[in-house]
Motif scaffolding. Sequence first.
Motif, PDB file in Angstrom:
ATOM      1  N   THR A  85       0.859  -1.186   0.000  1.00 12.57           N
ATOM      2  CA  THR A  85       0.000   0.000   0.000  1.00 12.57           C
ATOM      3  C   THR A  85       0.897   1.237   0.000  1.00 12.57           C
ATOM      4  O   THR A  85       1.472   1.590   1.027  1.00 12.57           O
ATOM      5  N   VAL A  86       0.996   1.903  -1.153  1.00  8.27           N
ATOM      6  CA  VAL A  86       2.029   2.933  -1.307  1.00  8.27           C
ATOM      7  C   VAL A  86       1.576   4.182  -2.058  1.00  8.27           C
ATOM      8  O   VAL A  86       2.333   5.138  -2.184  1.00  8.27           O
ATOM      9  N   ALA A  87       0.350   4.194  -2.591  1.00  9.61           N
ATOM     10  CA  ALA A  87      -0.054   5.286  -3.469  1.00  9.61           C
ATOM     11  C   ALA A  87      -0.206   6.598  -2.705  1.00  9.61           C
ATOM     12  O   ALA A  87      -0.077   6.660  -1.483  1.00  9.61           O
ATOM     13  N   ALA A  88      -0.501   7.662  -3.434  1.00 10.29           N
ATOM     14  CA  ALA A  88      -0.522   9.008  -2.861  1.00 10.29           C
ATOM     15  C   ALA A  88      -1.796   9.334  -2.099  1.00 10.29           C
ATOM     16  O   ALA A  88      -1.941  10.435  -1.598  1.00 10.29           O
ATOM     17  N   GLY A  89      -2.729   8.403  -1.993  1.00 11.97           N
ATOM     18  CA  GLY A  89      -3.939   8.663  -1.224  1.00 11.97           C
ATOM     19  C   GLY A  89      -3.677   8.556   0.266  1.00 11.97           C
ATOM     20  O   GLY A  89      -2.525   8.502   0.716  1.00 11.97           O
ATOM     21  N   LEU A  90      -4.744   8.465   1.066  1.00  6.80           N
ATOM     22  CA  LEU A  90      -4.595   8.478   2.518  1.00  6.80           C
ATOM     23  C   LEU A  90      -4.439   7.091   3.124  1.00  6.80           C
ATOM     24  O   LEU A  90      -4.316   6.957   4.334  1.00  6.80           O
ATOM     25  N   SER A  91      -4.416   6.024   2.319  1.00  8.33           N
ATOM     26  CA  SER A  91      -4.311   4.674   2.865  1.00  8.33           C
ATOM     27  C   SER A  91      -2.882   4.282   3.171  1.00  8.33           C
ATOM     28  O   SER A  91      -2.614   3.563   4.128  1.00  8.33           O
ATOM     29  N   ALA A  92      -1.937   4.715   2.352  1.00 10.79           N
ATOM     30  CA  ALA A  92      -0.544   4.315   2.510  1.00 10.79           C
ATOM     31  C   ALA A  92       0.069   4.985   3.736  1.00 10.79           C
ATOM     32  O   ALA A  92      -0.202   6.159   4.005  1.00 10.79           O
ATOM     33  N   PRO A  93       0.901   4.283   4.482  1.00 11.23           N
ATOM     34  CA  PRO A  93       1.467   4.849   5.706  1.00 11.23           C
ATOM     35  C   PRO A  93       2.194   6.173   5.502  1.00 11.23           C
ATOM     36  O   PRO A  93       1.994   7.122   6.269  1.00 11.23           O
ATOM     37  N   VAL A  94       3.051   6.266   4.491  1.00 16.11           N
ATOM     38  CA  VAL A  94       3.844   7.482   4.312  1.00 16.11           C
ATOM     39  C   VAL A  94       2.979   8.629   3.808  1.00 16.11           C
ATOM     40  O   VAL A  94       3.115   9.773   4.254  1.00 16.11           O
ATOM     41  N   ALA A  95       2.048   8.347   2.906  1.00  6.88           N
ATOM     42  CA  ALA A  95       1.137   9.398   2.447  1.00  6.88           C
ATOM     43  C   ALA A  95       0.294   9.915   3.607  1.00  6.88           C
ATOM     44  O   ALA A  95       0.053  11.119   3.739  1.00  6.88           O
TER      45      ALA A  95
END
Length: 506
Positions: A85-95
């Motif tokens: 889970t890495v995309a720019a939405g709000l689900s990815a940890p870093v995003a």
Amino acid sequence: MSLSEETFQAMMDWNPTFATVVGVPGWDDRLDDLSVDGHQALRARLTGILARVDSSDEGPVARDVIRHQAESIITKIDARLVEHTVAAGLSAPVASLLSVATQVDFSQRRHLVPRFLRQAGERLLDTDRRPLRRHAESGAAHVERFLASPKQEWEGDADLRPAFARFREVLLELPGRDDEQAGLCWLPEGEANYAKLVRDYTTASYTPAELHELGLDLIERLREEYAEIGSRVWGTREVREIFQRLRTDLLWANEDDMLTSAVEAVARAEQVAPDWFGRLPRARCEVRFVPEIDREVAPLAYYMDAALDGSRPGVYWLNPLGATERSRTLSEVTAFHEAVPGHHFQLTIAAETDLSNVRKFAFIDAYLEGWGLYTERLADEMGLYSSDEARLGMLGLDAMRAGRLVVDTGLHAFGWSRQKAVDYLRDNTVMTDTEIHSEIDRYIETPGQALAYMVGRLEILRLRAEARSAMGSKFDIRAFHDLVLENGVVPLSTLGSLVTAWSERV
């Protein structure tokens, strides 16, 4: 320490920044531990909690919530979503970190950011799962925008950007999946993990196949409502023409009009709310634009809880990005869902009760998002929509949520490609292509979450109808809404028991 408090501590250890958002002290110096060892240690704590639930002295509602919360976090740990889970939405940890860092106090936790980024990178590299290639590129582009921006206040004097740059390199090196294999069913243990996530997010016994068929049926029924209102607005019952006009007509002239419409909708809802709710929240709800630096990745709209100590009101965040290309018909329905009488009433009323923290702040999407979607139709009963154009917006979001049942299950249970999911929403909703692509990427990265909305709404409506039938003239809509909100965040089966007991008692 009570089992409720022990569970709440585990929940906040899973998501420490949420504690800061709602103003619960004790986690301001922490960030998520993303490591395998950290996740397994938390899993062991939760397993111990589950072993003691039935023999605890907690009440029946609290036991249901504790059980769900422990099982929910275990399900997410076991699904290993952090590894793809890495995309720019709000689900990815870093995003998510980049988004929340601008909105809460990071001064005591900023030193943990390099560790957090290192753990996120290690989980992505040491795994048999891979994100979509496009999502890795999206996540890398998000980090790149951050690196190219001026230093932000939350960074303080710390030199955090080299750690972000290293994480960006990890994303660019990942051998991502192709769009043809977008769903969980293409990953190891994906089918079993998805079935567990479906149960977690819906708190119901639906199978993916049943939810898929339910969505198809709802989409078909919505076409009749589109035809009815479209005939009044444009003199046509042709649904394809109505869809096209909703995508191209009735767009915003500017950002200011978008904000004004939302403020006015919230004010109308607050004015008539006493006729529909016996208990009203003390904390106010403000409408604000998303900070400019977050607009590229923030949702179109979302709600942030008021702080428990009253230091911050509830905030309905509105993203003005691309305003002149978006339909103004969605303005009122979104305000009612996110703010009043939606999430602001729901979360603030619960927070202002004497319930335990685990019942105030549980993460149970079928209840949380089911209420939000329920209030979109309730707003029409309350006389809040200003026009038939605004009611078309209500149908537009209904179609999105019905479409989610079809698309989420299509992707994760039936092996749909990303493009097939895009095409389905394009043919059956009025969302723009930009919105569709954003939504599809969200569903891919948070399997099952999108199912919670419609499942929750339908259950609340069913319980309301049953209570009205059982109680006859004694049924009071204000008392029903108070009952739903004053008991905090609960699984749908628990809500059903509460409503049944109430209807038999009154």
